[in-house]
Scaffold this active site. Structure first.
Site, PDB file in Angstrom:
ATOM      1  N   ASP A 105       5.526  -3.570  -8.033  1.00 29.12           N
ATOM      2  CA  ASP A 105       5.950  -2.766  -6.889  1.00 29.12           C
ATOM      3  C   ASP A 105       7.224  -3.351  -6.281  1.00 29.12           C
ATOM      4  O   ASP A 105       7.333  -4.569  -6.134  1.00 29.12           O
ATOM      5  CB  ASP A 105       4.906  -2.792  -5.760  1.00 29.12           C
ATOM      6  CG  ASP A 105       3.516  -2.357  -6.196  1.00 29.12           C
ATOM      7  OD1 ASP A 105       3.206  -2.412  -7.391  1.00 29.12           O
ATOM      8  OD2 ASP A 105       2.739  -1.990  -5.301  1.00 29.12           O
ATOM      9  N   ASP A 143       6.206  -0.261 -11.414  1.00 25.94           N
ATOM     10  CA  ASP A 143       5.133   0.224 -10.543  1.00 25.94           C
ATOM     11  C   ASP A 143       5.786   0.948  -9.371  1.00 25.94           C
ATOM     12  O   ASP A 143       6.934   1.385  -9.490  1.00 25.94           O
ATOM     13  CB  ASP A 143       4.208  -0.934 -10.122  1.00 25.94           C
ATOM     14  CG  ASP A 143       2.784  -0.461  -9.805  1.00 25.94           C
ATOM     15  OD1 ASP A 143       2.651   0.502  -9.020  1.00 25.94           O
ATOM     16  OD2 ASP A 143       1.816  -1.039 -10.322  1.00 25.94           O
ATOM     17  N   ASP A 144       5.095   1.066  -8.238  1.00 25.16           N
ATOM     18  CA  ASP A 144       5.645   1.859  -7.141  1.00 25.16           C
ATOM     19  C   ASP A 144       7.027   1.366  -6.701  1.00 25.16           C
ATOM     20  O   ASP A 144       7.262   0.168  -6.578  1.00 25.16           O
ATOM     21  CB  ASP A 144       4.706   1.794  -5.932  1.00 25.16           C
ATOM     22  CG  ASP A 144       3.385   2.504  -6.195  1.00 25.16           C
ATOM     23  OD1 ASP A 144       3.409   3.643  -6.678  1.00 25.16           O
ATOM     24  OD2 ASP A 144       2.329   1.901  -5.914  1.00 25.16           O
ATOM     25  N   HIS A 183       6.451   3.975 -10.802  1.00 26.77           N
ATOM     26  CA  HIS A 183       5.372   4.932 -10.543  1.00 26.77           C
ATOM     27  C   HIS A 183       5.680   5.906  -9.419  1.00 26.77           C
ATOM     28  O   HIS A 183       4.811   6.658  -9.003  1.00 26.77           O
ATOM     29  CB  HIS A 183       4.070   4.181 -10.232  1.00 26.77           C
ATOM     30  CG  HIS A 183       3.514   3.437 -11.410  1.00 26.77           C
ATOM     31  ND1 HIS A 183       2.355   2.699 -11.348  1.00 26.77           N
ATOM     32  CD2 HIS A 183       3.957   3.327 -12.693  1.00 26.77           C
ATOM     33  CE1 HIS A 183       2.107   2.156 -12.542  1.00 26.77           C
ATOM     34  NE2 HIS A 183       3.075   2.520 -13.373  1.00 26.77           N
ATOM     35  N   ARG A 200       4.183  10.769  -4.327  1.00 28.77           N
ATOM     36  CA  ARG A 200       2.736  10.511  -4.486  1.00 28.77           C
ATOM     37  C   ARG A 200       2.079  10.088  -3.165  1.00 28.77           C
ATOM     38  O   ARG A 200       2.592   9.242  -2.451  1.00 28.77           O
ATOM     39  CB  ARG A 200       2.538   9.414  -5.531  1.00 28.77           C
ATOM     40  CG  ARG A 200       1.103   8.929  -5.623  1.00 28.77           C
ATOM     41  CD  ARG A 200       0.793   8.309  -6.956  1.00 28.77           C
ATOM     42  NE  ARG A 200       1.301   6.958  -7.111  1.00 28.77           N
ATOM     43  CZ  ARG A 200       0.812   6.102  -8.022  1.00 28.77           C
ATOM     44  NH1 ARG A 200      -0.166   6.472  -8.840  1.00 28.77           N
ATOM     45  NH2 ARG A 200       1.307   4.893  -8.134  1.00 28.77           N
ATOM     46  N   LYS A 255      -1.880   8.868  -2.121  1.00 27.87           N
ATOM     47  CA  LYS A 255      -3.261   8.687  -2.597  1.00 27.87           C
ATOM     48  C   LYS A 255      -4.091   8.009  -1.515  1.00 27.87           C
ATOM     49  O   LYS A 255      -3.649   7.059  -0.866  1.00 27.87           O
ATOM     50  CB  LYS A 255      -3.306   7.915  -3.916  1.00 27.87           C
ATOM     51  CG  LYS A 255      -2.464   6.671  -3.963  1.00 27.87           C
ATOM     52  CD  LYS A 255      -2.473   6.024  -5.355  1.00 27.87           C
ATOM     53  CE  LYS A 255      -1.646   4.738  -5.336  1.00 27.87           C
ATOM     54  NZ  LYS A 255      -1.707   3.924  -6.524  1.00 27.87           N
TER      55      LYS A 255
END
Ligand SMILES: *[C@@H]1O[C@H](CO)[C@@H](O)[C@H](O)[C@H]1NC(C)=O
Ligand SMILES: *[C@@H]1O[C@H](CO)[C@@H](O)[C@H](O)[C@H]1NC(C)=O
Ligand SMILES: *[C@@H]1O[C@H](CO)[C@@H](O)[C@H](O)[C@H]1NC(C)=O
Length: 460
Positions: free
Chosen positions: A278, A299-300, A321, A354, A356
């Protein structure tokens, strides 16, 4: 550089060495003492014009501060306050400038600690850590941080400037880190031209990130930073998560480059070696403004777990991501509000936009805007909003404990790969409301067949 313009002297040990210490008289200071109280006296000082570039940078056994007026061939002068009954001697920065080394670069840590000055350049981590609190301007120059050591810049004096210069790198050990840590108020953290902070990540990368394999150090803690700015840092090859921003109040992060693309290299299973990398993890903060970030990772690009008044603008994210909120839920702090994500590109990533939230948890996601987001080469979901995460994976069953309300998605456009889903929304009944969507156009992939609980306004 001109004069050292600010002087901060702290309480110093009697036996500690001084760099080029001389009694004030030898510098021909015009000095005048005033008794302010029974405990302290102040003195004013000025340098004669024959030594116009001298400046006071340290007062042993004293504590105080003074400002030396700027100007060219003027006589620097100022005021300092020290405990009564202490002898005053003065260290000038001029001597060390002539030898073309900073006040501390040739000094031991103990000596460096005695130079309470605005010009502290350090070439090793121990000296920087030992002396940080007495410096108003710190240069970290070509530092190799020893294994299992944090380049610990926490509890800096208010208003400190820290500049990374040359190459900062880190020796290898399996440990949790962090490799770098900052805290304080009104800090300015920046990088000189051509500097690089190289996390040496390949030593740790094993395709498992924080899920297993080698224990990997976290990289950069920006915890409890208030009214501060981090800008123009050039970071590459960090082992696992990069920035951890926590407990921040009014922190700006501008024009930071994070290049972990070397971690795209794959192992024999075809998995990227860099994992859970991240770029920015934000939690429990109020006022975090990240602008102009360039990120290449696995990743993020951004992950907000909790916090209020957070913006992320002008970013370029690739390889990872996507720009994420969450997962939200299951931590100490589970509320996200007033987030503005704008004018950014996301390319060659698993997801674009995104959100979540965690299955069976409680919390809230309120007043979030994504606007002006351009997608390309997205391989899983262009836009994905789901309320079903558990232990880092989707369960397929959403719960309503973390409602997502006042969500605006506007001008999110671009393409996903042909087997990716363009938009996927999985909300528990009634747990997503007051959404505004406009100008959403994600093409090139498939429509999702799994959408549930899609609120008015949005389309799946
Ligand atoms: C002195 O330092 C300056 C700035 O770092 C550098 O450009 C210069 O080459 C140095 N001079 C010597 C003699 O080392
Ligand atoms: C936020 O921090 C910046 C930079 O330190 C400062 O200029 C500004 O006044 C701060 N704003 C608030 C509301 O504290
Ligand atoms: C919603 O968030 C924005 C930042 O994107 C902020 O300016 C605005 O004041 C927030 N609205 C409310 C009602 O708090």
């Amino acid at each position: 550089m001109g004069y050292q313009k600010a002087l901060t002297a702290l309480l110093l040990g009697a036996g500690a060495g001084l760099i080029d210490a001389r009694p004030a008289s030898q510098w021909d200071l015009a000095r005048h003492d005033h008794h302010d109280s029974h405990k302290h006296k102040s003195f004013t000082f000025s340098f004669p014009s024959s030594d116009p570039t001298g400046s006071i940078s340290s007062i042993p056994l004293g504590t105080g501060s003074a400002t030396i007026p700027s100007g060219t061939a003027v006589v620097p002068s100022g005021t300092a306050v020290v405990p009564s009954g202490t002898g005053i001697s003065v260290v000038t920065s001029e001597k060390s400038k002539k030898s073309n080394s900073s006040a501390s670069s040739s000094a031991s840590a103990a000596t460096a600690a005695t130079t309470a000055s605005s010009g502290c350049t350090f070439t090793d981590a121990d000296s920087a850590i030992a002396s940080k609190a007495s410096c108003s301007s710190i240069v970290l120059k070509d530092i190799t941080v020893p294994a299992e050591t944090t380049l610990d810049m926490t509890d800096l004096a208010d208003g400190t400037t820290v500049t990374f210069e040359g190459t900062t790198t880190f020796e290898y050990a399996e440990w949790k880190g962090p490799l770098i840590s900052f805290s304080g108020k009104q800090l300015t953290i920046t990088g000189a031209a051509d500097h690089v902070i190289d996390g040496n990540g390949a030593k740790w990368w094993d395709g498992e990130g924080s899920n297993g394999g080698k224990t990997k150090p976290k990289f950069f803690y920006a915890h409890s930073m208030t009214d501060s700015t981090i800008s123009n840092l050039n970071i590459k090859n960090y082992p696992v998560q990069c920035f951890s921003i926590n407990g921040a109040e009014n922190l700006s992060v501008k024009d930071v480059t994070i290049d972990n693309s070397a971690g795209d290299e794959t192992n024999s299973d075809g998995d990227a070696l860099g994992h859970n990398t991240d770029a920015f993890d934000v939690g429990s903060s109020t006022g975090v403004y990240i602008s102009g970030a360039t990120v290449k990772n696995q990743d993020d690009c951004l992950a907000i777990n909790s916090g209020t008044d957070i913006s992320f603008t002008g970013a370029s994210c690739s390889g990872g991501h996507g720009i994420s909120i969450g997962s939200v839920g299951g931590r100490d702090d589970n509320d996200v509000a007033n987030v503005y994500i704008a004018d950014s590109t996301i390319s060659d990533s698993q997801n674009g936009v995104r959100i979540k939230t965690v299955y069976d948890a409680t919390g809230s996601v309120k007043n979030v805007t994504y606007t002006g987001i351009t997608l390309s080469g997205i391989t899983k979901y262009g836009i994905v909003i789901e309320q079903d995460y558990e232990n880092g994976s989707p369960t397929g069953t959403p719960t309503d404990g973390v409602p997502i309300t006042d969500l605006t998605v506007s001008d999110v456009t671009g393409t996903v790969t042909d087997d990716a889903e363009e938009v996927y929304i999985l909300c528990a009944s009634g747990a997503c409301s007051d959404w505004t969507w406009s100008g959403v156009s994600v093409t090139g992939g498939e429509a999702s067949s799994k959408c549930e609980g899609v609120p008015d306004g949005a389309s799946c």
